[in-house]
Design a protein around this motif. Structure first.
Motif, PDB file in Angstrom:
ATOM      1  N   LEU A 204      19.048 -55.230 153.032  1.00  0.00           N
ATOM      2  CA  LEU A 204      17.971 -55.668 153.830  1.00  0.00           C
ATOM      3  C   LEU A 204      17.624 -54.252 154.647  1.00  0.00           C
ATOM      4  O   LEU A 204      16.571 -53.790 154.725  1.00  0.00           O
ATOM      5  CB  LEU A 204      18.444 -56.406 155.250  1.00  0.00           C
ATOM      6  N   ALA A 205      18.145 -52.449 154.985  1.00  0.00           N
ATOM      7  CA  ALA A 205      17.580 -51.591 155.441  1.00  0.00           C
ATOM      8  C   ALA A 205      16.979 -50.764 153.880  1.00  0.00           C
ATOM      9  O   ALA A 205      15.818 -50.307 154.536  1.00  0.00           O
ATOM     10  CB  ALA A 205      18.557 -50.833 155.395  1.00  0.00           C
ATOM     11  N   SER A 206      17.477 -51.713 152.991  1.00  0.00           N
ATOM     12  CA  SER A 206      16.326 -50.479 151.823  1.00  0.00           C
ATOM     13  C   SER A 206      15.616 -50.725 151.496  1.00  0.00           C
ATOM     14  O   SER A 206      14.266 -50.191 151.790  1.00  0.00           O
ATOM     15  CB  SER A 206      17.674 -50.854 150.769  1.00  0.00           C
ATOM     16  N   GLY A 210      13.055 -47.369 155.067  1.00  0.00           N
ATOM     17  CA  GLY A 210      13.651 -46.450 156.595  1.00  0.00           C
ATOM     18  C   GLY A 210      13.355 -46.642 157.850  1.00  0.00           C
ATOM     19  O   GLY A 210      13.523 -45.661 158.860  1.00  0.00           O
ATOM     20  N   LYS A 211      12.384 -48.105 157.944  1.00  0.00           N
ATOM     21  CA  LYS A 211      12.785 -48.718 158.770  1.00  0.00           C
ATOM     22  C   LYS A 211      13.945 -49.220 160.058  1.00  0.00           C
ATOM     23  O   LYS A 211      13.582 -49.426 161.544  1.00  0.00           O
ATOM     24  CB  LYS A 211      10.769 -49.745 158.954  1.00  0.00           C
ATOM     25  N   LEU A 212      14.723 -49.023 158.977  1.00  0.00           N
ATOM     26  CA  LEU A 212      15.730 -49.965 159.424  1.00  0.00           C
ATOM     27  C   LEU A 212      16.676 -49.359 158.964  1.00  0.00           C
ATOM     28  O   LEU A 212      16.851 -48.526 157.813  1.00  0.00           O
ATOM     29  CB  LEU A 212      16.435 -50.981 158.844  1.00  0.00           C
ATOM     30  N   LYS A 213      17.750 -49.444 160.282  1.00  0.00           N
ATOM     31  CA  LYS A 213      19.028 -48.340 159.575  1.00  0.00           C
ATOM     32  C   LYS A 213      20.537 -49.226 160.024  1.00  0.00           C
ATOM     33  O   LYS A 213      20.906 -50.442 160.646  1.00  0.00           O
ATOM     34  CB  LYS A 213      19.177 -47.396 160.510  1.00  0.00           C
ATOM     35  N   VAL A 214      21.467 -49.684 159.192  1.00  0.00           N
ATOM     36  CA  VAL A 214      23.207 -50.229 159.320  1.00  0.00           C
ATOM     37  C   VAL A 214      23.742 -48.761 160.714  1.00  0.00           C
ATOM     38  O   VAL A 214      23.953 -47.551 160.180  1.00  0.00           O
ATOM     39  CB  VAL A 214      23.852 -49.944 158.338  1.00  0.00           C
ATOM     40  N   ILE A 258      26.537 -49.844 143.195  1.00  0.00           N
ATOM     41  CA  ILE A 258      26.427 -50.427 144.663  1.00  0.00           C
ATOM     42  C   ILE A 258      25.340 -48.993 145.347  1.00  0.00           C
ATOM     43  O   ILE A 258      24.801 -49.740 145.967  1.00  0.00           O
ATOM     44  CB  ILE A 258      28.092 -49.765 145.359  1.00  0.00           C
ATOM     45  N   GLU A 259      25.313 -47.550 144.427  1.00  0.00           N
ATOM     46  CA  GLU A 259      24.224 -47.148 144.599  1.00  0.00           C
ATOM     47  C   GLU A 259      22.783 -47.289 144.468  1.00  0.00           C
ATOM     48  O   GLU A 259      22.186 -47.169 145.540  1.00  0.00           O
ATOM     49  CB  GLU A 259      24.525 -45.950 143.720  1.00  0.00           C
ATOM     50  N   ASN A 260      22.496 -48.183 143.693  1.00  0.00           N
ATOM     51  CA  ASN A 260      21.630 -48.955 142.858  1.00  0.00           C
ATOM     52  C   ASN A 260      21.072 -49.986 144.240  1.00  0.00           C
ATOM     53  O   ASN A 260      20.130 -50.537 144.749  1.00  0.00           O
ATOM     54  CB  ASN A 260      21.172 -49.156 141.644  1.00  0.00           C
ATOM     55  N   ALA A 261      22.517 -51.199 144.467  1.00  0.00           N
ATOM     56  CA  ALA A 261      21.978 -51.667 145.715  1.00  0.00           C
ATOM     57  C   ALA A 261      20.956 -51.218 147.179  1.00  0.00           C
ATOM     58  O   ALA A 261      20.907 -52.034 147.578  1.00  0.00           O
ATOM     59  CB  ALA A 261      23.236 -52.363 145.448  1.00  0.00           C
ATOM     60  N   THR A 262      22.371 -49.989 147.013  1.00  0.00           N
ATOM     61  CA  THR A 262      21.570 -49.387 148.625  1.00  0.00           C
ATOM     62  C   THR A 262      20.867 -47.979 148.764  1.00  0.00           C
ATOM     63  O   THR A 262      21.267 -47.128 149.172  1.00  0.00           O
ATOM     64  CB  THR A 262      23.497 -48.967 149.428  1.00  0.00           C
ATOM     65  N   THR A 265      20.000 -45.379 151.978  1.00  0.00           N
ATOM     66  CA  THR A 265      20.336 -46.371 152.964  1.00  0.00           C
ATOM     67  C   THR A 265      21.506 -45.042 153.888  1.00  0.00           C
ATOM     68  O   THR A 265      22.003 -45.195 155.153  1.00  0.00           O
ATOM     69  CB  THR A 265      20.447 -47.606 152.826  1.00  0.00           C
ATOM     70  N   GLY A 266      22.140 -44.517 153.285  1.00  0.00           N
ATOM     71  CA  GLY A 266      22.940 -43.907 153.077  1.00  0.00           C
ATOM     72  C   GLY A 266      24.249 -44.324 153.351  1.00  0.00           C
ATOM     73  O   GLY A 266      24.912 -43.814 154.135  1.00  0.00           O
ATOM     74  N   TYR A 267      24.541 -45.833 153.152  1.00  0.00           N
ATOM     75  CA  TYR A 267      25.421 -46.615 153.062  1.00  0.00           C
ATOM     76  C   TYR A 267      26.666 -46.169 152.030  1.00  0.00           C
ATOM     77  O   TYR A 267      26.458 -46.326 151.202  1.00  0.00           O
ATOM     78  CB  TYR A 267      24.895 -48.117 153.027  1.00  0.00           C
TER      79      TYR A 267
END
Length: 282
Positions: A204-206, A210-214, A258-262, A265-267
């Protein structure tokens, strides 16, 4: 009319009737299956979770989708032989039991209660419940900071209950039918945070650009498994799926998915649990 002509017409009618019967029974030689022999694998995924299982303009993307494709390919199916079906959380067990799908990858946590109804392969990922906030909000660093705050979760989810029971009894809860609605409420300032599994929040953050973060402080462990029908062949099927998951991890495809999905986001998944070894959640 000659006897030979009559015989040819009788044969044509007989073949047409046979083909019609075969099509009705699902034999793809007469239909439009994904391959010449119609051999397909039906996979349940979410259609509304960015980064995990998301239907977009007739295509499917996300981490669960990538893992499902890899497993199916390892089982001998081409991409065109994979049929994706929407698997809402409340319908997952019934879809497997009824044979609507062959396997489900839909943020499907392995639990003792669910194992009474279906079997699991995996796990293929270990998530942790976390929080998502607006990108410019540094006041919430974990669930202990939620007292007096407005928290959004999905109706019927246990995520909000975990927060209230363990961390912040004075949190104000807002329930929505889906996490996309929670993200919208967060962006508009109606709520201060959203809670669910960290990888769902990362997707969702992705999507928010850039408006939301985990927050990045997970406080539970959720073992995502591949749901399969509980029957005489489920153990052998699970063994094949687990071999595919292990191969995906060894080749680096799991990490790339994983990298493609997020992306953006820095996740990062919790390295203490990821990538998991199949059977860890059993």
């Amino acid at each position: 009319m000659t006897q030979r002509t009559t015989m040819r017409r009788w044969l044509r009618k007989g073949l047409a009737a046979l083909c019609a019967l075969a099509c009705a029974a699902g034999v793809a030689a007469c239909g439009s299956g994904g391959s010449d022999d119609g051999d397909v694998i039906k996979v349940g995924i979410k259609f509304d979770q960015p980064g995990l299982g998301f239907k977009k303009s007739g295509t499917y993307e996300g981490f669960d989708v990538d893992v499902a494709r890899y497993i199916a390919n390892q089982l001998g199916y081409t991409d065109s032989q994979i049929v994706f079906k929407e698997a809402p959380s409340k319908q997952r067990e019934a879809m497997l039991q009824n044979g609507d799908v062959d396997m489900i990858l839909a943020t499907y946590s392995i639990t003792d209660e669910r194992k009474k109804a279906v079997d699991f392969a995996g796990p293929y990922f270990v998530a942790g419940q976390d929080l998502m906030v607006r990108a410019n909000d540094d006041s919430i660093k974990g669930p202990q900071d939620l007292n007096g705050k407005r928290l959004c979760s999905v109706t019927g989810s246990t995520s909000a209950k975990v927060v209230k029971d363990r961390f912040a009894k004075e949190v104000q809860l807002m329930e929505q039918p889906g996490y996309a609605e929670c993200a919208t409420a967060l962006l508009s300032g109606i709520v201060d945070a959203v809670t669910t599994d960290d990888i769902i929040l990362a997707g969702l953050a992705s999507a928010s650009r850039g408006k939301l973060k985990v927050v990045g402080k997970p406080f539970t462990e959720e073992y995502y498994g591949v749901g399969i029908k509980k029957d005489a062949g489920s153990k052998e099927f699970a063994t094949k799926i687990n071999a595919a998951i292990e191969e995906m991890e060894k080749t680096g495809e799991w990490e790339r998915a994983i990298e493609n999905a997020t992306e953006g986001t820095g996740y990062r998944p919790n390295p203490k649990y990821n990538p998991p070894k199949p059977d860890e959640g059993e």
